[in-house]
Design an enzyme around this catalytic site. Structure first.
Site, PDB file in Angstrom:
ATOM      1  CB  ALA A  31      -1.528 -17.284  11.543  1.00  0.00           C
ATOM      2  CB  CYS A  32       0.936 -13.238  14.936  1.00  0.00           C
ATOM      3  SG  CYS A  32       1.482 -11.629  15.522  1.00  0.00           S
ATOM      4  N   GLY A  33       2.955 -11.971  12.843  1.00  0.00           N
ATOM      5  CA  GLY A  33       4.288 -11.574  12.598  1.00  0.00           C
ATOM      6  C   GLY A  33       5.098 -11.836  13.864  1.00  0.00           C
TER       7      GLY A  33
END
Length: 162
Positions: free
Chosen positions: A35-37
């Site tokens: 759930a990271c950019g």
């Protein structure tokens, strides 16, 4: 510990893996998060895997939840996410810590071998990448924002070295 092949780790499905089983191969070791950019880099890493695996590249993704809790899931959730969203077929490992008192020994060694900007040892964020040569020594450390496609030249050079 002198080379990456002196370490072991656990795969995402709970199997012990002695890294010496990859002797003679080039490794790309990456701390990942769901759930990271930078999570879309999983697709780029998979492209590198498809392009270079038959030439001796092994990509190892190590999920990590230390940065803004961006990988809170269990092993089954992580595996399902990576497969469903990015078609990941490269080697995914069990979740680890890359900084602090519970740092996985492999990551402690990687950070010692290839410090970051201005000599800092800490991993700054998800998707820090370490390229390891066929001899088991760290060749280069890449920043999280470096897209996998930009690693092709370094990977090709490493694959050509024997």
């Amino acid at each position: 510990m002198n080379t990456v092949f002196d370490f072991s780790a656990t795969t995402l499905d709970g199997q012990a893996l002695d890294l010496s089983s990859h002797k003679g191969k080039v490794l790309l070791i990456v701390n990942t998060a769901s759930a990271c950019g930078f999570t879309p880099q999983l697709a780029g890493l998979e492209q590198l895997h498809q392009r270079y695996a038959d030439q001796g590249l092994v990509i190892m993704g190590f999920p990590c939840n230390q940065f803004a809790h961006q990988d809170p899931g269990d092993a089954a959730q992580i595996a399902q996410f990576c497969e469903r969203n990015f078609g990941v077929r490269f080697l995914m490992m069990a979740k680890v810590e890359v900084n602090g008192v519970n740092t996985h020994p492999l990551y402690a060694w990687l950070k010692q071998q290839a410090p970051g900007l201005l000599g800092t040892r800490a991993i700054k964020w998800n998707f820090t990448k370490f390229l390891v040569g066929r001899d088991g020594r760290v060749l280069q450390r890449f920043a999280p924002q470096t897209p996998p496609a930009k690693l092709s030249t370094a990977i090709e050079q490493a694959l050509q070295s024997h």
